[in-house]
Design a protein around this motif. Structure first.
Motif, PDB file in Angstrom:
ATOM      1  N   LEU A  86      18.615 -18.274 -35.256  1.00  0.00           N
ATOM      2  CA  LEU A  86      19.683 -19.331 -34.583  1.00  0.00           C
ATOM      3  C   LEU A  86      19.281 -20.691 -35.022  1.00  0.00           C
ATOM      4  O   LEU A  86      18.781 -21.427 -34.143  1.00  0.00           O
ATOM      5  CB  LEU A  86      19.740 -19.074 -33.560  1.00  0.00           C
ATOM      6  CG  LEU A  86      20.295 -17.314 -32.913  1.00  0.00           C
ATOM      7  CD1 LEU A  86      19.984 -17.364 -31.514  1.00  0.00           C
ATOM      8  CD2 LEU A  86      21.412 -16.871 -33.763  1.00  0.00           C
ATOM      9  N   ASP A  88      19.476 -24.830 -36.598  1.00  0.00           N
ATOM     10  CA  ASP A  88      20.307 -25.851 -36.637  1.00  0.00           C
ATOM     11  C   ASP A  88      21.491 -25.666 -37.498  1.00  0.00           C
ATOM     12  O   ASP A  88      22.723 -26.023 -37.166  1.00  0.00           O
ATOM     13  CB  ASP A  88      19.863 -27.118 -36.770  1.00  0.00           C
ATOM     14  CG  ASP A  88      18.578 -27.713 -35.844  1.00  0.00           C
ATOM     15  OD1 ASP A  88      18.915 -27.662 -34.599  1.00  0.00           O
ATOM     16  OD2 ASP A  88      17.559 -28.208 -36.151  1.00  0.00           O
ATOM     17  N   SER A  90      22.762 -23.171 -38.720  1.00  0.00           N
ATOM     18  CA  SER A  90      23.786 -22.004 -38.272  1.00  0.00           C
ATOM     19  C   SER A  90      24.721 -22.538 -37.546  1.00  0.00           C
ATOM     20  O   SER A  90      25.737 -22.138 -37.284  1.00  0.00           O
ATOM     21  CB  SER A  90      22.878 -20.586 -37.898  1.00  0.00           C
ATOM     22  OG  SER A  90      22.349 -20.028 -38.961  1.00  0.00           O
ATOM     23  N   ALA A  91      24.019 -23.032 -36.354  1.00  0.00           N
ATOM     24  CA  ALA A  91      24.693 -23.680 -35.236  1.00  0.00           C
ATOM     25  C   ALA A  91      25.897 -24.794 -35.870  1.00  0.00           C
ATOM     26  O   ALA A  91      26.970 -24.752 -35.356  1.00  0.00           O
ATOM     27  CB  ALA A  91      23.977 -24.252 -34.105  1.00  0.00           C
ATOM     28  N   GLU A  92      25.468 -25.537 -36.547  1.00  0.00           N
ATOM     29  CA  GLU A  92      26.541 -26.604 -37.036  1.00  0.00           C
ATOM     30  C   GLU A  92      27.537 -26.064 -37.667  1.00  0.00           C
ATOM     31  O   GLU A  92      28.738 -26.585 -37.670  1.00  0.00           O
ATOM     32  CB  GLU A  92      25.673 -27.724 -37.966  1.00  0.00           C
ATOM     33  CG  GLU A  92      24.479 -28.557 -37.353  1.00  0.00           C
ATOM     34  CD  GLU A  92      23.652 -29.448 -38.117  1.00  0.00           C
ATOM     35  OE1 GLU A  92      24.210 -29.910 -39.118  1.00  0.00           O
ATOM     36  OE2 GLU A  92      22.712 -29.665 -37.785  1.00  0.00           O
ATOM     37  N   TYR A  95      30.121 -24.191 -35.399  1.00  0.00           N
ATOM     38  CA  TYR A  95      31.171 -25.076 -35.119  1.00  0.00           C
ATOM     39  C   TYR A  95      32.243 -25.849 -35.758  1.00  0.00           C
ATOM     40  O   TYR A  95      33.121 -26.713 -35.202  1.00  0.00           O
ATOM     41  CB  TYR A  95      30.320 -26.166 -33.903  1.00  0.00           C
ATOM     42  CG  TYR A  95      29.895 -25.610 -32.901  1.00  0.00           C
ATOM     43  CD1 TYR A  95      30.624 -25.136 -31.533  1.00  0.00           C
ATOM     44  CD2 TYR A  95      28.547 -25.332 -32.467  1.00  0.00           C
ATOM     45  CE1 TYR A  95      30.289 -24.545 -30.659  1.00  0.00           C
ATOM     46  CE2 TYR A  95      27.911 -24.569 -31.379  1.00  0.00           C
ATOM     47  CZ  TYR A  95      28.764 -24.202 -30.491  1.00  0.00           C
ATOM     48  OH  TYR A  95      28.382 -23.656 -29.363  1.00  0.00           O
ATOM     49  N   GLN A 102      34.968 -18.049 -34.976  1.00  0.00           N
ATOM     50  CA  GLN A 102      33.598 -18.167 -34.357  1.00  0.00           C
ATOM     51  C   GLN A 102      33.267 -16.864 -33.462  1.00  0.00           C
ATOM     52  O   GLN A 102      32.308 -16.345 -33.357  1.00  0.00           O
ATOM     53  CB  GLN A 102      33.580 -19.242 -33.195  1.00  0.00           C
ATOM     54  CG  GLN A 102      33.642 -20.790 -33.911  1.00  0.00           C
ATOM     55  CD  GLN A 102      33.673 -21.838 -32.754  1.00  0.00           C
ATOM     56  OE1 GLN A 102      33.676 -21.633 -31.621  1.00  0.00           O
ATOM     57  NE2 GLN A 102      33.835 -23.120 -33.277  1.00  0.00           N
ATOM     58  N   THR A 123      14.482 -19.243 -33.350  1.00  0.00           N
ATOM     59  CA  THR A 123      14.979 -20.516 -33.438  1.00  0.00           C
ATOM     60  C   THR A 123      13.810 -21.457 -33.667  1.00  0.00           C
ATOM     61  O   THR A 123      12.670 -21.168 -33.420  1.00  0.00           O
ATOM     62  CB  THR A 123      15.756 -20.820 -32.344  1.00  0.00           C
ATOM     63  OG1 THR A 123      16.698 -22.143 -32.614  1.00  0.00           O
ATOM     64  CG2 THR A 123      14.907 -21.482 -31.009  1.00  0.00           C
ATOM     65  N   ASP A 153      19.322 -30.890 -29.558  1.00  0.00           N
ATOM     66  CA  ASP A 153      19.647 -29.714 -29.587  1.00  0.00           C
ATOM     67  C   ASP A 153      20.867 -29.426 -28.742  1.00  0.00           C
ATOM     68  O   ASP A 153      21.670 -28.222 -28.851  1.00  0.00           O
ATOM     69  CB  ASP A 153      18.408 -28.695 -29.097  1.00  0.00           C
ATOM     70  CG  ASP A 153      17.281 -28.745 -29.990  1.00  0.00           C
ATOM     71  OD1 ASP A 153      17.345 -29.385 -30.964  1.00  0.00           O
ATOM     72  OD2 ASP A 153      16.179 -28.026 -29.400  1.00  0.00           O
ATOM     73  N   TYR A 156      24.699 -28.993 -30.677  1.00  0.00           N
ATOM     74  CA  TYR A 156      25.150 -27.620 -31.253  1.00  0.00           C
ATOM     75  C   TYR A 156      24.330 -26.482 -31.049  1.00  0.00           C
ATOM     76  O   TYR A 156      24.767 -25.463 -30.661  1.00  0.00           O
ATOM     77  CB  TYR A 156      24.895 -27.905 -32.904  1.00  0.00           C
ATOM     78  CG  TYR A 156      25.784 -28.945 -33.522  1.00  0.00           C
ATOM     79  CD1 TYR A 156      27.221 -28.813 -33.019  1.00  0.00           C
ATOM     80  CD2 TYR A 156      25.340 -29.883 -34.009  1.00  0.00           C
ATOM     81  CE1 TYR A 156      28.156 -29.524 -33.934  1.00  0.00           C
ATOM     82  CE2 TYR A 156      26.139 -31.113 -34.554  1.00  0.00           C
ATOM     83  CZ  TYR A 156      27.625 -30.646 -34.530  1.00  0.00           C
ATOM     84  OH  TYR A 156      28.313 -31.719 -34.990  1.00  0.00           O
ATOM     85  N   ARG A 157      22.806 -26.603 -31.102  1.00  0.00           N
ATOM     86  CA  ARG A 157      22.086 -25.273 -30.970  1.00  0.00           C
ATOM     87  C   ARG A 157      21.841 -24.869 -29.558  1.00  0.00           C
ATOM     88  O   ARG A 157      22.172 -23.481 -29.552  1.00  0.00           O
ATOM     89  CB  ARG A 157      20.669 -25.593 -31.565  1.00  0.00           C
ATOM     90  CG  ARG A 157      19.678 -24.264 -31.688  1.00  0.00           C
ATOM     91  CD  ARG A 157      18.830 -24.501 -32.852  1.00  0.00           C
ATOM     92  NE  ARG A 157      17.849 -25.635 -32.863  1.00  0.00           N
ATOM     93  CZ  ARG A 157      16.830 -25.825 -32.509  1.00  0.00           C
ATOM     94  NH1 ARG A 157      16.224 -24.690 -32.050  1.00  0.00           N
ATOM     95  NH2 ARG A 157      16.145 -26.991 -32.439  1.00  0.00           N
ATOM     96  N   PHE A 160      25.417 -23.053 -28.953  1.00  0.00           N
ATOM     97  CA  PHE A 160      25.272 -21.629 -29.876  1.00  0.00           C
ATOM     98  C   PHE A 160      24.505 -20.571 -29.357  1.00  0.00           C
ATOM     99  O   PHE A 160      24.982 -19.516 -29.326  1.00  0.00           O
ATOM    100  CB  PHE A 160      24.970 -22.466 -31.247  1.00  0.00           C
ATOM    101  CG  PHE A 160      24.945 -21.206 -32.351  1.00  0.00           C
ATOM    102  CD1 PHE A 160      26.088 -20.275 -32.523  1.00  0.00           C
ATOM    103  CD2 PHE A 160      23.748 -20.807 -32.953  1.00  0.00           C
ATOM    104  CE1 PHE A 160      26.108 -19.215 -33.482  1.00  0.00           C
ATOM    105  CE2 PHE A 160      23.854 -20.009 -33.995  1.00  0.00           C
ATOM    106  CZ  PHE A 160      24.951 -19.206 -34.216  1.00  0.00           C
TER     107      PHE A 160
END
Length: 483
Positions: A86, A88, A90-92, A95, A102, A123, A153, A156-157, A160
């Motif tokens: 998981l 950065d 993947s999170a960016e 979103y 999602q 992570t 973080d 996004y992260r 997420f």
């Protein structure tokens, strides 16, 4: 003489018992069926239910018949779970997707019934290459960590990861890994390009781990475990830090007590976290030092030793398991390198996963986590252009999700082999079929059969003197559930 005759007669009386064939335990197959799930090239099968079969007596196959033999009475290591990173990136990317996509992604990965049932995650501590840029949680020179903040973080992260936890039923076993200490703690004064942790900052860096864990946990994200350093012998253009075996042992002797003092003795500490090529050398160097080994839960490793042009070195993983059977082995990263959007449907992507997972588990591995769970249409974001494949690729321009076949190959394990399962004995009578098998805590048996050949192969699944007849399609993976 009479006494000797009596002894001989006594032995003869027992001979029939000695040579009588031992009855096989049929409880593993009695009143049970086999359900087959298949993913295969040049078909529409993607984790598709393709057959329901019934056992019939077959005590002795002949050598001309192809068989996969499973012995549920012989058990080996327990499975801690399956998952992915998981990051950065993947999170960016997540979103940038429409809300419905999602939710689709979260269900696909983390729902045990409708998806493939991931239960683990990894992570990064501070930035890694799969971040949009380099960043730190502290100001330069702040060894006391007074400026520590994970505000980066929070955009996004962290949200997420919280959505992932919710999709997984409320929790995942999340472990954390740094790619580099802050620049001022290193010999090269740079978070990129390798360098080493300066000895005078070992305690400050250990405190940094504790600060990160406590901060995330206060924000509602429990941390299950941690590794010392990502890819400890690699000097990269991105965030990296080199630890020799001596340096890693020395740091563990600081980090271990620091975690314990903070009340984190339960966190699963993993050493190495690099490729299989040097895994035995590093494992032996750390685990034979009892002052360091007492803090180590496991040895983490990756699959990139093939950069040399050679084959995966599964035997090195097996050697670690043989030499240190009480130490857990954890696969913590793998992906297809050198991303090319035109090749996201290449079948070889998934076959690499299938081959590695079968052989890693047969070598003694207890858990398996993939690299990024989601990347964009460029194979990023990645701030140094180290673009790679992930099982699911998002086209952020159209909002569509593309599931590569590696997603399904992973699912043949993660969906059917649940945490707490134990590997059981499995063997194949032909090299063209690879196999591994597990028995879950509910008694269901999952047998994975991998066919990397161009041939359809008919075979018997043989368990306790009973068998079912089935076949393996060319370039396929199947999971056969006995229940």
């Amino acid at each position: 003489m009479r006494k000797k005759h009596f002894l001989s007669l006594s032995v003869m009386l027992f001979l029939p018992g000695i040579f009588r064939a031992k009855a096989q335990n049929t409880s593993f197959t009695a009143n049970k069926t086999v359900t087959v799930y298949t993913t295969a090239q040049n078909t529409a099968y993607r984790l598709a239910k393709t057959a329901t079969l019934n056992f019939a007596p077959k005590p002795q196959p002949v050598e001309t018949e192809i068989s996969v033999f499973v012995d549920p009475a012989k058990t080996f290591q327990s499975v801690v779970g399956f998952g992915g990173a998981l990051t950065d990136a993947s999170a960016e990317t997540f979103y940038k997707l429409p809300k419905n996509k999602q939710q689709e992604l979260l269900q696909a990965y983390f729902n045990a019934d409708k998806g493939i049932g991931y239960t683990m995650g990894r992570t990064n501590i501070q930035s890694c290459d799969f971040s949009s840029g380099s960043y730190s949680y502290v100001n330069e020179g702040d060894a006391g960590l007074k400026s520590f903040s994970v505000k980066h973080d929070e955009q996004y992260r962290i949200p997420f990861i919280k959505q992932v936890m919710a999709a997984a039923g409320g929790k995942i076993n999340l472990f954390v890994t740094p790619w580099s200490p802050p620049a001022f703690m290193k010999t090269n004064h740079d978070v990129l390009h390798g360098g080493h942790l300066l000895p005078q900052y070992r305690q400050a860096w250990a405190n940094f781990f504790v600060k990160f864990i406590s901060t995330y946990q206060k924000m509602g994200i429990p941390i299950w475990g941690l590794s010392i350093q990502n890819e400890e012998m690699a000097t990269q253009t991105w965030e990296s830090c080199v630890y020799t075996a001596d340096e890693e042992r020395a740091f563990i002797k600081v980090l271990g007590p620091t975690l314990q003092k903070a009340g984190y003795a339960d966190k699963k500490l993993m050493a190495w976290d690099h490729n299989r090529d040097l895994v035995y050398q590093r494992a032996s160097a750390v685990l034979e030092d009892l002052a360091a080994a007492k803090y180590v839960w496991g040895i983490a490793y990756h699959w990139y030793e093939t950069w040399t042009g050679g084959e995966p070195q599964f035997v090195n993983v097996r050697r670690v398991h043989e030499a240190f059977p009480k130490t857990n082995l954890m696969f913590t990263e793998g992906c297809g390198e050198k991303f090319d959007y035109s090749k996201i449907n290449d079948w070889g992507l998934g076959e690499r996963y299938g081959n590695d997972m079968v052989n890693d588990f047969n070598a003694g591995t207890t858990g398996w986590t993939d690299w990024n769970i989601l990347l964009d249409e460029k194979g990023g974001p990645n701030h140094v252009g180290n673009y790679c494949y992930s099982p699911v690729i998002a086209d952020t321009k159209t909002g569509e999700l593309h599931y590569t076949n590696s997603f399904y190959y992973l699912g043949h394990f993660s969906k059917f082999v649940r945490p707490g399962a134990r590997r059981i004995a499995a063997s194949s009578s032909r090299s063209s079929l690879q196999t591994t098998a597990f028995i879950n805590t509910d008694g269901k048996i999952a047998v994975i059969v991998l066919n990397l050949s161009d041939q359809k192969i008919a075979y018997n699944l043989s368990v306790s003197g009973n068998a079912v007849e089935t076949s393996s399609l060319p370039h396929s993976i199947s999971t056969l559930i006995i229940q």
